[in-house]
Design an enzyme around this catalytic site. Sequence first.
Site, PDB file in Angstrom:
ATOM      1  N   LYS A   1    -102.015 -22.017 -12.285  1.00 43.65           N
ATOM      2  CA  LYS A   1    -102.208 -22.579 -10.944  1.00 43.65           C
ATOM      3  C   LYS A   1    -103.290 -23.649 -11.102  1.00 43.65           C
ATOM      4  O   LYS A   1    -104.448 -23.334 -11.367  1.00 43.65           O
ATOM      5  CB  LYS A   1    -102.640 -21.476  -9.983  1.00 43.65           C
ATOM      6  CG  LYS A   1    -103.421 -21.899  -8.751  1.00 43.65           C
ATOM      7  CD  LYS A   1    -102.540 -22.452  -7.631  1.00 43.65           C
ATOM      8  CE  LYS A   1    -103.341 -22.556  -6.327  1.00 43.65           C
ATOM      9  NZ  LYS A   1    -104.575 -23.390  -6.446  1.00 43.65           N
TER      10      LYS A   1
ATOM     11  N   GLY B   1    -114.377 -19.704 -11.162  1.00 47.27           N
ATOM     12  CA  GLY B   1    -114.587 -20.308  -9.859  1.00 47.27           C
ATOM     13  C   GLY B   1    -115.604 -19.532  -9.046  1.00 47.27           C
ATOM     14  O   GLY B   1    -116.506 -18.912  -9.603  1.00 47.27           O
ATOM     15  N   SER B   2    -115.421 -19.553  -7.737  1.00 43.82           N
ATOM     16  CA  SER B   2    -116.425 -18.952  -6.862  1.00 43.82           C
ATOM     17  C   SER B   2    -116.313 -17.437  -6.818  1.00 43.82           C
ATOM     18  O   SER B   2    -115.269 -16.863  -7.126  1.00 43.82           O
ATOM     19  CB  SER B   2    -116.281 -19.499  -5.446  1.00 43.82           C
ATOM     20  OG  SER B   2    -115.143 -18.927  -4.816  1.00 43.82           O
ATOM     21  N   ARG B   3    -117.410 -16.810  -6.412  1.00 39.03           N
ATOM     22  CA  ARG B   3    -117.452 -15.358  -6.280  1.00 39.03           C
ATOM     23  C   ARG B   3    -116.442 -14.886  -5.240  1.00 39.03           C
ATOM     24  O   ARG B   3    -115.735 -13.900  -5.458  1.00 39.03           O
ATOM     25  CB  ARG B   3    -118.875 -14.985  -5.866  1.00 39.03           C
ATOM     26  CG  ARG B   3    -119.160 -13.520  -5.804  1.00 39.03           C
ATOM     27  CD  ARG B   3    -120.675 -13.347  -5.696  1.00 39.03           C
ATOM     28  NE  ARG B   3    -121.068 -11.982  -5.524  1.00 39.03           N
ATOM     29  CZ  ARG B   3    -122.329 -11.564  -5.660  1.00 39.03           C
ATOM     30  NH1 ARG B   3    -123.283 -12.420  -5.971  1.00 39.03           N
ATOM     31  NH2 ARG B   3    -122.648 -10.302  -5.488  1.00 39.03           N
TER      32      ARG B   3
ATOM     33  N   GLY C   1    -112.923 -15.246  -6.675  1.00 32.80           N
ATOM     34  CA  GLY C   1    -112.752 -14.301  -7.782  1.00 32.80           C
ATOM     35  C   GLY C   1    -112.558 -12.884  -7.274  1.00 32.80           C
ATOM     36  O   GLY C   1    -111.679 -12.147  -7.747  1.00 32.80           O
TER      37      GLY C   1
ATOM     38  N   GLU D   1    -114.639 -15.389 -13.959  1.00 34.47           N
ATOM     39  CA  GLU D   1    -116.014 -15.823 -14.207  1.00 34.47           C
ATOM     40  C   GLU D   1    -116.473 -16.475 -12.914  1.00 34.47           C
ATOM     41  O   GLU D   1    -115.849 -17.420 -12.442  1.00 34.47           O
ATOM     42  CB  GLU D   1    -116.019 -16.787 -15.389  1.00 34.47           C
ATOM     43  CG  GLU D   1    -117.393 -17.039 -15.921  1.00 34.47           C
ATOM     44  CD  GLU D   1    -117.730 -18.500 -15.865  1.00 34.47           C
ATOM     45  OE1 GLU D   1    -118.414 -18.880 -14.882  1.00 34.47           O
ATOM     46  OE2 GLU D   1    -117.307 -19.237 -16.761  1.00 34.47           O
TER      47      GLU D   1
ATOM     48  N   CYS E   1    -121.614 -23.454 -14.860  1.00 32.00           N
ATOM     49  CA  CYS E   1    -121.815 -22.012 -14.643  1.00 32.00           C
ATOM     50  C   CYS E   1    -123.132 -21.556 -15.228  1.00 32.00           C
ATOM     51  O   CYS E   1    -123.695 -20.565 -14.807  1.00 32.00           O
ATOM     52  CB  CYS E   1    -120.717 -21.204 -15.316  1.00 32.00           C
ATOM     53  SG  CYS E   1    -119.162 -22.028 -15.535  1.00 32.00           S
TER      54      CYS E   1
ATOM     55  N   GLU F   1    -126.363 -17.888  -6.011  1.00 34.17           N
ATOM     56  CA  GLU F   1    -126.147 -19.148  -6.711  1.00 34.17           C
ATOM     57  C   GLU F   1    -126.015 -20.304  -5.714  1.00 34.17           C
ATOM     58  O   GLU F   1    -125.297 -20.196  -4.713  1.00 34.17           O
ATOM     59  CB  GLU F   1    -124.852 -19.044  -7.533  1.00 34.17           C
ATOM     60  CG  GLU F   1    -124.579 -20.293  -8.382  1.00 34.17           C
ATOM     61  CD  GLU F   1    -123.267 -20.196  -9.158  1.00 34.17           C
ATOM     62  OE1 GLU F   1    -122.388 -19.399  -8.777  1.00 34.17           O
ATOM     63  OE2 GLU F   1    -123.123 -20.932 -10.155  1.00 34.17           O
TER      64      GLU F   1
END
Lengths: 525, 525
Positions: free
Chosen positions: B184, B241-243, B246, B265, B302, B393
Amino acid sequence: MRLTGNLLLGQTSTPGVGAAVHAINPATAQPLEPAYPGASREQVAQACALAEAAFDTYRATTLEQRALFLDAIANGLEALGDALVERAVAETGLPKARIQGERGRTCQQLRLFARVVRAGEWLDVRIDPALPERQPLPRPDLRQRQVALGPVAVFGASNFPLAFSVAGGDTASALAAGCPVVVKAHGAHPGTSELVGRALAQAVSDCGLPEGTFSLLYGAGHEVGIALVSDPRIKAVGFTGSRTAGIALCRAAQARSEPIPVYAEMSSINPVFLFEAALGARTDALAQGFVASVTQGAGQFCTNPGLVIARQGPDVQRFIDAASAQLRQVAAQTMLTPAIHQAYETGVGQLRAHPQVQAVASGLAGQGPNQGQAQLYVTQAEAFLADPGLAHEVFGAASLLVVCRDDRQVHQVAERLEGQLTATLHLDAADIDSARLLLPVLERKAGRILVNGWPTGVEVCDAMVHGGPFPATSDARTSSVGSAAILRFLRPVCYQDVPDALLPQALQQGNPLRLRRLLDGRREA
Amino acid sequence: MRLTGNLLLGQTSTPGVGAAVHAINPATAQPLEPAYPGASREQVAQACALAEAAFDTYRATTLEQRALFLDAIANGLEALGDALVERAVAETGLPKARIQGERGRTCQQLRLFARVVRAGEWLDVRIDPALPERQPLPRPDLRQRQVALGPVAVFGASNFPLAFSVAGGDTASALAAGCPVVVKAHGAHPGTSELVGRALAQAVSDCGLPEGTFSLLYGAGHEVGIALVSDPRIKAVGFTGSRTAGIALCRAAQARSEPIPVYAEMSSINPVFLFEAALGARTDALAQGFVASVTQGAGQFCTNPGLVIARQGPDVQRFIDAASAQLRQVAAQTMLTPAIHQAYETGVGQLRAHPQVQAVASGLAGQGPNQGQAQLYVTQAEAFLADPGLAHEVFGAASLLVVCRDDRQVHQVAERLEGQLTATLHLDAADIDSARLLLPVLERKAGRILVNGWPTGVEVCDAMVHGGPFPATSDARTSSVGSAAILRFLRPVCYQDVPDALLPQALQQGNPLRLRRLLDGRREA
């Protein structure tokens, strides 16, 4: 050795304050003393706090210290002598010889992990030395090793009171990896668990390890287990049991603010494929081997062959006849608990009531409580493919033979299967080509593929895989039996330009542990 | 090379039928042609069906065939030439030299995995030969190897349009393991993704591999991603990507009737500890190195050092002054997307508005859209410990320095941290003892520990760990960068008494692949 009914919170033996668990002798249906009051939420938290406090000290032990500890646990188990065997027999209804054999296997497992720890290959040391002159950028010095995940929650299994319980495979591999362990004992054998737990706590003390290295909890119902898995100090879970309970633990682990890995071994029907030439050449021997495997230990093995698949023809009928004749002579056996016996009765009742399933043979009826009577059923592939319920595990000495029209239908049945611990092929030279076509399917479905054997024996060694795709386990990437199980409780850490004085021994320049490191892309000799 | 805006369903280039994604040049805020219509549910299913159909054939390729394929992808990427670089620059706002460097790294990564595949160590072959005479029971012949998990869904990352996208680390390691890949693409750089995807599909065709080995999807919003992760044919997921995103993918993967592993991650603030002697001895150099690291690539790494921890004293103030002076001269940089720029503004706005946080320096203001202005903030340990929000973050060139009263408070701050990709120590000889005390905490918290460096460089090699405890990643047991990443897409299978004619090459008695097997407990030379 009087049983106390107490929890072990580190080195403190103390009664639980929750609802009590009572063992029942399944052969007599009589309760066994003492009562085992369950842990309160506070006592669960206390065990986890002790484990967390122990973690940095325990994981910093040398390989030799940790190996000696594992050996000490094995010695302690053996020193329990007949008291352990007698209590385990009373709590499980399993024969004495089986319990003695399982004790031997449990001790062998602990000593295997002692050897694995000493060898140190699990540290998987990788070193990429600095390249200060590299263009356009220099490379720093990079060193990787494996470290322990943290405190591990282990759930004792009903069907292996020693080998998959307090000092069983999950505990041994987690301790080997450097993880403190909090065990939730299985309610069916709390006395066995207490004896083993006390021996383990004694080994902790004798080896001068921090007390939180090991704790032992009891609990009625699911509360203690869910509280344990939900505690933020627990970093991984080992479990062997039912699909329902395993999935509940996975959900609890995922619902945490920090999700953690769960290694749950749950459900498998262990298909056995009988190929044509083999079936024709040794019908009786196959029937005999099959009945021995399916009825061993009242069928209460994760690897019990609950499904047999064969192509239609006269040899299949001969196999059914021979297996039926064998099975009718098998004595009923005491099952582990009233609940397991009841679930077995329900499962075989559903098969018996299924309009497309034929009950072809039953073993001898038992006398007394909780007697599991062996059962053989037959159905056609069409019925099996149409009803996913026919692929559900019936835990006990029952098996379903699925008759297929042709190889294509054998394939269809194989493709329809959920994940399995094992898949077995019985074949002769003339079957090799058919088997070769099926193999890729089975590799996708199962953790272990056997030829001309029976799945119920699980060797404890380097090459064993006791695992497999969901729902056989919740994590197909690992094995719960054998030396590779240590890998489940580890994670890699990389050290970049860390001076020798701060590096762990495994990574120091002089290689004091004499490990075979992956050095600059090449494995050292 | 005209861009089509088409999906790649195996070898078929076809337009999506869902809502379209449009790239935006973040430096001009202008949309870039063409539009990329998203995949429908049916198109997602089609890609997954092709991947499933390709799986058994692709995973049966020889090590050499698979290595040649990985090399061919690298060659194909290089052959795209300036067209790829120009499109990536236009879609990301990243400088040309950075994109060129990233292309080199992406190709190096593919070639590293080609070498890893050829070496075959990842097969982890373990053989326990039969012991027919053993008492009380003979041992069967047991052989273990690793097999591919199945089709893998890979999500492109916003901040590495090449190295963590269509042919990035996740794709390279999954293909190396023998898994077909459905990507994707990230909506911020669909044109770059199309170019890379076409090169990859060409390599599939040139190497004679089944077309389902690779497919490429686009999609606005979350629907395509969730449909992909929920498809029963997908067996693992790689994501950077973002929390929030994810965790959503982890939930979707767990909600399946067969849960699957997700390697996400997500979020890391990469603490940097400045020890006393080092800080005193080289205040200016540390300030310079720090500012260079935190502002590199507009801070969109990251591993960006978002947190600095130091003990109070005059040297800290000198460090703050020196870093502030440096930072004030840093030009604003174009951020990757309007959404990322907006999130950065929100994050630094919250820090600026925090009553216990002092804004000590800003970089130069930018002109034009999506300009990220570097920021430095200072707070006291008490405030940091009291407000978990200060540890969240802020993706971009901002960092928070936490001043601690003493070593104990440094420890407290470290213990309070969530899981991290990296932890960095700046130390001199006199700091070694303090650092040693902190190291066990950092080993529990981070995947990589650096001394006297900066975390923003991530070497692609054997010893790298780009991973760490939650929320740095969803699975601390692995690394997404470096050769160990291949292990994420494998599971063990054991072959018991399987005749040589049916064994995969890796396990055959003659060892035709010349692997260094674990044979009867000993590693072969």
